[in-house]
Design an enzyme around this catalytic site. Sequence first.
Site, PDB file in Angstrom:
ATOM      1  N   GLU A 174       0.827  -1.211   0.000  1.00  0.00           N
ATOM      2  CA  GLU A 174       0.000   0.000   0.000  1.00  0.00           C
ATOM      3  C   GLU A 174       0.859   1.258   0.000  1.00  0.00           C
ATOM      4  O   GLU A 174       2.060   1.213   0.234  1.00  0.00           O
ATOM      5  CB  GLU A 174      -0.918   0.020   1.219  1.00  0.00           C
ATOM      6  CG  GLU A 174      -0.298  -0.439   2.535  1.00  0.00           C
ATOM      7  CD  GLU A 174       0.909   0.326   2.995  1.00  0.00           C
ATOM      8  OE1 GLU A 174       0.884   1.578   2.950  1.00  0.00           O
ATOM      9  OE2 GLU A 174       1.898  -0.298   3.411  1.00  0.00           O
ATOM     10  N   GLU A 317       4.504  -0.565   2.012  1.00  0.00           N
ATOM     11  CA  GLU A 317       4.587  -0.684   0.559  1.00  0.00           C
ATOM     12  C   GLU A 317       4.416  -2.107   0.035  1.00  0.00           C
ATOM     13  O   GLU A 317       4.092  -2.326  -1.118  1.00  0.00           O
ATOM     14  CB  GLU A 317       5.928  -0.149   0.015  1.00  0.00           C
ATOM     15  CG  GLU A 317       6.204   1.299   0.296  1.00  0.00           C
ATOM     16  CD  GLU A 317       7.497   1.799  -0.354  1.00  0.00           C
ATOM     17  OE1 GLU A 317       7.730   3.016  -0.320  1.00  0.00           O
ATOM     18  OE2 GLU A 317       8.267   0.958  -0.888  1.00  0.00           O
TER      19      GLU A 317
END
Length: 350
Positions: A174, A317
Amino acid sequence: MSLLENISKNIYSLDKSSMSQAKQRLDRLIKPTGSLGKIEDICMQLAGIYENKYFDTSKKAIIAFGGDHGVYEEGVAPDPQNITQLQFPNFAKGICGVGVLSKFVGADVIAVDVGVNCDHKLEGVLDYKIRKGTSNMAKGPAMSREEAIRCLEIGIEVAEECIKNGYKVIGIGEMGICNTTPSSAIISVIDNCDPEEVTGIGAGLKKEKLKHKAETIRKAIELNKPNRDDAVDILAKVGGFELGAMAGVVLACAANRIPVVIDGFISYASALLAYKINPKTKEYMIASHTSAEAGTEKALEIIKLSPLLNMDMRLGEGSGAALAFNIIEASNYTYKNMATFDEVNWVDRD
């Protein structure tokens, strides 16, 4: 029946017969029984997921979702919100943390915009934008129930397209400035604990501002009163678009018998939402690493996941998931290529 309902009703337990066959092979490898620890656990889990004694884990991808958050206006993050739109294209370019780690381990990164606060299309990023960020959960629900279902279904759709394209292992990631705030809120609601217990510094919030961050979460929970037994309601009241989409990926992977590698703290919150929708999703999860963010232990304790790595990482991430891909590949390679007692004509140890 909606896509979400259909997926959540079609998740089944792992295949015990294939797991038993895998264990028999593992126990015959030239080593003391059980001595490869989590390597053996991974192999048995994968056999159960794929319903086969042998399996292919070579084609891997991280599906990462980008979204912004209205609660940013409460001063719960140290960085400018536009970093989301500046950084997220770097996922697709392969030059950010998850990008370079994924290149190293031979995995692809699929970046998906579900709610980045910008009007233009981000370079190399799939456009599934619901709207330009959630509403401020400290003033009302983060999103409508319909939007909550939509972001879950976007995750399902993107994951199923990847599975159709031959990906055998999928990780979640994300990008969204201040998304540790809704993540802590989700964990606080599900664990029924005070937000202060699960609220950390995120991307570098000064410790003296932690109390304000926890108080903002507490205020949002008291105002919106999310139903802790209803994952969609929790997501709608105090969640984020990218969090819902990651939960959708978990659901899709479980329904399609594909292992899903969970990243760090933010993805724990998403994994919890998927787990609340259908507890069997847990059987398809592989926890990559123990995040350095506060609240990690509570989240993992609820799902009962044991991470493969402890690297003091809190980047997010999907970076931890990318690292774990190599361990999964190494486990599979060892399982397939290590000799058995029968092959080397050794006398049994016992």
